[in-house]
Design a protein around this motif. Structure first.
Motif, PDB file in Angstrom:
ATOM      1  N   ASP A   1       9.308   8.197  -2.073  1.00 37.53           N
ATOM      2  CA  ASP A   1       8.829   9.393  -2.759  1.00 37.53           C
ATOM      3  C   ASP A   1       8.490   8.999  -4.187  1.00 37.53           C
ATOM      4  OD1 ASP A   1       8.372  11.817  -3.976  1.00 37.53           O
ATOM      5  OD2 ASP A   1      10.163  12.800  -3.201  1.00 37.53           O
ATOM      6  N   VAL A   2       7.196   8.973  -4.530  1.00 37.09           N
ATOM      7  CA  VAL A   2       6.783   8.496  -5.850  1.00 37.09           C
ATOM      8  C   VAL A   2       7.143   9.474  -6.962  1.00 37.09           C
ATOM      9  CG1 VAL A   2       4.917   7.094  -4.897  1.00 37.09           C
ATOM     10  CG2 VAL A   2       4.442   9.450  -5.625  1.00 37.09           C
ATOM     11  N   ARG A   3       7.710  10.644  -6.606  1.00 38.44           N
ATOM     12  CA  ARG A   3       8.164  11.570  -7.638  1.00 38.44           C
ATOM     13  C   ARG A   3       9.487  11.135  -8.245  1.00 38.44           C
ATOM     14  NH1 ARG A   3       7.984  17.021  -4.196  1.00 38.44           N
ATOM     15  NH2 ARG A   3       8.857  15.529  -2.709  1.00 38.44           N
ATOM     16  N   SER A   4      10.161  10.176  -7.630  1.00 36.98           N
ATOM     17  CA  SER A   4      11.462   9.714  -8.117  1.00 36.98           C
ATOM     18  C   SER A   4      11.329   8.351  -8.777  1.00 36.98           C
ATOM     19  CB  SER A   4      12.452   9.618  -6.951  1.00 36.98           C
ATOM     20  OG  SER A   4      13.623   8.932  -7.340  1.00 36.98           O
ATOM     21  N   ALA A   5      11.536   8.301 -10.091  1.00 40.19           N
ATOM     22  CA  ALA A   5      11.481   7.022 -10.795  1.00 40.19           C
ATOM     23  C   ALA A   5      12.566   6.080 -10.292  1.00 40.19           C
ATOM     24  CB  ALA A   5      11.636   7.250 -12.303  1.00 40.19           C
ATOM     25  N   GLU A   6      13.734   6.647  -9.984  1.00 39.96           N
ATOM     26  CA  GLU A   6      14.831   5.810  -9.505  1.00 39.96           C
ATOM     27  C   GLU A   6      14.485   5.178  -8.160  1.00 39.96           C
ATOM     28  OE1 GLU A   6      15.098   8.925 -10.538  1.00 39.96           O
ATOM     29  OE2 GLU A   6      16.178   8.650 -12.445  1.00 39.96           O
ATOM     30  N   ALA A   7      13.884   5.959  -7.270  1.00 32.75           N
ATOM     31  CA  ALA A   7      13.509   5.430  -5.961  1.00 32.75           C
ATOM     32  C   ALA A   7      12.433   4.363  -6.084  1.00 32.75           C
ATOM     33  CB  ALA A   7      13.014   6.567  -5.065  1.00 32.75           C
ATOM     34  N   VAL A   8      11.464   4.588  -6.961  1.00 34.79           N
ATOM     35  CA  VAL A   8      10.387   3.613  -7.150  1.00 34.79           C
ATOM     36  C   VAL A   8      10.947   2.315  -7.727  1.00 34.79           C
ATOM     37  CG1 VAL A   8       8.255   3.117  -8.411  1.00 34.79           C
ATOM     38  CG2 VAL A   8       8.583   5.356  -7.354  1.00 34.79           C
ATOM     39  N   GLU A   9      11.818   2.419  -8.705  1.00 38.89           N
ATOM     40  CA  GLU A   9      12.417   1.221  -9.316  1.00 38.89           C
ATOM     41  C   GLU A   9      13.254   0.453  -8.294  1.00 38.89           C
ATOM     42  OE1 GLU A   9      12.062  -0.244 -12.135  1.00 38.89           O
ATOM     43  OE2 GLU A   9      11.011   1.217 -13.386  1.00 38.89           O
ATOM     44  N   ALA A  10      14.036   1.181  -7.504  1.00 41.34           N
ATOM     45  CA  ALA A  10      14.880   0.531  -6.497  1.00 41.34           C
ATOM     46  C   ALA A  10      14.024  -0.162  -5.451  1.00 41.34           C
ATOM     47  CB  ALA A  10      15.798   1.555  -5.842  1.00 41.34           C
ATOM     48  N   PHE A  11      12.933   0.470  -5.050  1.00 39.48           N
ATOM     49  CA  PHE A  11      12.040  -0.129  -4.068  1.00 39.48           C
ATOM     50  C   PHE A  11      11.380  -1.380  -4.639  1.00 39.48           C
ATOM     51  CE2 PHE A  11       7.920  -0.109  -1.664  1.00 39.48           C
ATOM     52  CZ  PHE A  11       8.465  -0.370  -0.409  1.00 39.48           C
ATOM     53  N   ALA A  12      10.919  -1.303  -5.882  1.00 42.58           N
ATOM     54  CA  ALA A  12      10.253  -2.445  -6.515  1.00 42.58           C
ATOM     55  C   ALA A  12      11.194  -3.642  -6.656  1.00 42.58           C
ATOM     56  CB  ALA A  12       9.713  -2.040  -7.879  1.00 42.58           C
TER      57      ALA A  12
ATOM     58  N   VAL B   1       0.861  -1.186   0.000  1.00 45.41           N
ATOM     59  CA  VAL B   1       0.000   0.000   0.000  1.00 45.41           C
ATOM     60  C   VAL B   1       0.898   1.237   0.000  1.00 45.41           C
ATOM     61  CG1 VAL B   1      -1.853   1.250   1.150  1.00 45.41           C
ATOM     62  CG2 VAL B   1      -1.784  -1.266   1.269  1.00 45.41           C
ATOM     63  N   VAL B   2       0.981   1.904  -1.125  1.00 43.77           N
ATOM     64  CA  VAL B   2       1.785   3.115  -1.240  1.00 43.77           C
ATOM     65  C   VAL B   2       0.940   4.284  -0.733  1.00 43.77           C
ATOM     66  CG1 VAL B   2       2.992   4.660  -2.817  1.00 43.77           C
ATOM     67  CG2 VAL B   2       3.078   2.172  -3.168  1.00 43.77           C
ATOM     68  N   GLY B   3       1.538   5.109   0.122  1.00 44.18           N
ATOM     69  CA  GLY B   3       0.750   6.132   0.791  1.00 44.18           C
ATOM     70  C   GLY B   3      -0.096   5.519   1.893  1.00 44.18           C
TER      71      GLY B   3
ATOM     72  N   ALA C   1       5.658   9.216   2.409  1.00 45.30           N
ATOM     73  CA  ALA C   1       6.505  10.045   1.551  1.00 45.30           C
ATOM     74  C   ALA C   1       7.758  10.539   2.255  1.00 45.30           C
ATOM     75  CB  ALA C   1       5.710  11.227   1.020  1.00 45.30           C
ATOM     76  N   THR C   2       7.712  10.626   3.588  1.00 44.85           N
ATOM     77  CA  THR C   2       8.844  11.150   4.348  1.00 44.85           C
ATOM     78  C   THR C   2       9.168  10.224   5.516  1.00 44.85           C
ATOM     79  OG1 THR C   2       7.462  12.437   5.875  1.00 44.85           O
ATOM     80  CG2 THR C   2       8.111  13.503   3.798  1.00 44.85           C
ATOM     81  N   ASP C   3      10.361  10.389   6.045  1.00 47.11           N
ATOM     82  CA  ASP C   3      10.743   9.606   7.224  1.00 47.11           C
ATOM     83  C   ASP C   3       9.836   9.929   8.408  1.00 47.11           C
ATOM     84  OD1 ASP C   3      12.838   8.286   5.951  1.00 47.11           O
ATOM     85  OD2 ASP C   3      14.297   9.836   6.472  1.00 47.11           O
TER      86      ASP C   3
ATOM     87  N   GLY D   1       3.063   9.699 -10.543  1.00 43.10           N
ATOM     88  CA  GLY D   1       3.511   8.734  -9.545  1.00 43.10           C
ATOM     89  C   GLY D   1       2.829   7.397  -9.719  1.00 43.10           C
ATOM     90  N   ALA D   2       1.536   7.413 -10.050  1.00 42.13           N
ATOM     91  CA  ALA D   2       0.802   6.160 -10.275  1.00 42.13           C
ATOM     92  C   ALA D   2       1.380   5.398 -11.463  1.00 42.13           C
ATOM     93  CB  ALA D   2      -0.677   6.453 -10.488  1.00 42.13           C
ATOM     94  N   MET D   3       1.754   6.120 -12.499  1.00 37.62           N
ATOM     95  CA  MET D   3       2.340   5.470 -13.664  1.00 37.62           C
ATOM     96  C   MET D   3       3.720   4.904 -13.339  1.00 37.62           C
ATOM     97  SD  MET D   3       1.799   4.493 -16.685  1.00 37.62           S
ATOM     98  CE  MET D   3       2.678   3.933 -18.152  1.00 37.62           C
ATOM     99  N   ARG D   4       4.495   5.625 -12.537  1.00 34.29           N
ATOM    100  CA  ARG D   4       5.809   5.099 -12.130  1.00 34.29           C
ATOM    101  C   ARG D   4       5.637   3.779 -11.370  1.00 34.29           C
ATOM    102  NH1 ARG D   4       6.558  10.738 -10.507  1.00 34.29           N
ATOM    103  NH2 ARG D   4       7.777  11.814 -12.116  1.00 34.29           N
ATOM    104  N   LEU D   5       4.672   3.740 -10.466  1.00 34.87           N
ATOM    105  CA  LEU D   5       4.432   2.517  -9.697  1.00 34.87           C
ATOM    106  C   LEU D   5       3.979   1.384 -10.609  1.00 34.87           C
ATOM    107  CD1 LEU D   5       2.576   4.135  -6.687  1.00 34.87           C
ATOM    108  CD2 LEU D   5       4.795   2.993  -6.564  1.00 34.87           C
ATOM    109  N   ALA D   6       3.061   1.686 -11.509  1.00 28.50           N
ATOM    110  CA  ALA D   6       2.556   0.649 -12.406  1.00 28.50           C
ATOM    111  C   ALA D   6       3.672   0.070 -13.263  1.00 28.50           C
ATOM    112  CB  ALA D   6       1.453   1.228 -13.291  1.00 28.50           C
TER     113      ALA D   6
END
Length: 241
Positions: free
Chosen positions: A62-73, A15-17, A42-44, A110-115
């Motif tokens: 932070d879903v604004r960062s594609a790199e962070a989303v990819e690394a998390f996934a 569950v993001v957010g 979104a924050t610590d 952000g939703a598209m980055r997650l998808a």
């Protein structure tokens, strides 16, 4: 909701957010249904504030960062459900270019980055659930970017539902009505606005995060195996009043 344990026991759900409000309510419902639940803030500070919630593993994202989303996934194997509750409503600031683009970046891009990042992990029977709004269908003169992002989210959900269907992934959305969360603190604090909104809700009350949990569990479960690209309003009848 013991019925849901049949579908989620031992499954992984993200569950993001999910550190507060609707997201935390949905995360708790999946936890209670037996899922292994991960949730993000979104924050610590958001993560720290939610950390006392038992049975849910919280992480900063932070879903604004594609790199962070990819690394998390990349840390995940197959997941049964991805629920995207990440969103902001900046109200008057959305009339500035920075406020407008920030809102769209979080709520829609952000939703598209997650998808995109979680697509391989959902394939073969997973479900993605986005959180829209009444303002997916209505104009918001006080928050133009919020309404634009939530309307766009409906189009994105329908598009991804078609794109992901051959892989066995379903994509749907909930459109919450007036829910008692921090995001609605402003209208609830205004007696005239609160009375105006309340008078239009046929069921006669504002919703709570717990009202969103059963529809979320249903749409992500095999009970909804033939449902994709749908947007379910959970609004006490507001839209039809």
């Amino acid at each position: 909701m013991h019925w849901a344990s049949e579908f989620y026991t031992g499954k992984t759900v993200l569950v993001v957010g999910g550190s507060s409000g609707i997201g935390r309510g949905i995360a708790a419902a999946f936890r209670d249904a037996g899922a292994t639940v991960f949730a993000t803030g979104a924050t610590d500070a958001e993560v720290d504030a939610a950390a006392a919630t038992a049975g849910i593993a919280f992480h900063q994202l932070d879903v604004r960062s594609a790199e962070a989303v990819e690394a998390f996934a990349s840390q995940f194997g197959p997941i049964a459900a991805l629920v995207d509750c990440a969103g902001v409503n900046l109200r008057a600031a959305e009339f500035t270019e920075d406020g407008f683009t920030t809102t769209l970046d979080i709520n829609l891009t952000g939703a598209m980055r997650l998808a995109t990042a979680f697509r391989p992990r959902l394939a073969g029977g997973g479900a993605m659930l986005a959180i829209g709004s009444l303002y997916s269908f209505l104009g918001a003169p006080h928050a133009p970017a919020y309404a634009a992002s939530k309307a766009g989210l409906v189009g994105l959900v329908k598009s991804l539902a078609v794109a992901f269907a051959p892989e066995g992934t379903r994509v749907n959305a909930l459109a919450p009505g007036w829910i008692e969360t921090a995001m609605t603190a402003v209208p609830r604090a205004n007696p005239a606005r609160f009375a105006e909104l309340s008078a239009r809700i046929p069921i006669g009350r504002w919703g709570t995060p717990d009202d969103l949990a059963p529809p979320a569990l249903f749409l992500c479960s095999p009970l909804a195996a033939y449902i994709t690209g749908a947007v379910l309003s959970v609004d006490g009848g507001y839209l039809v009043a």
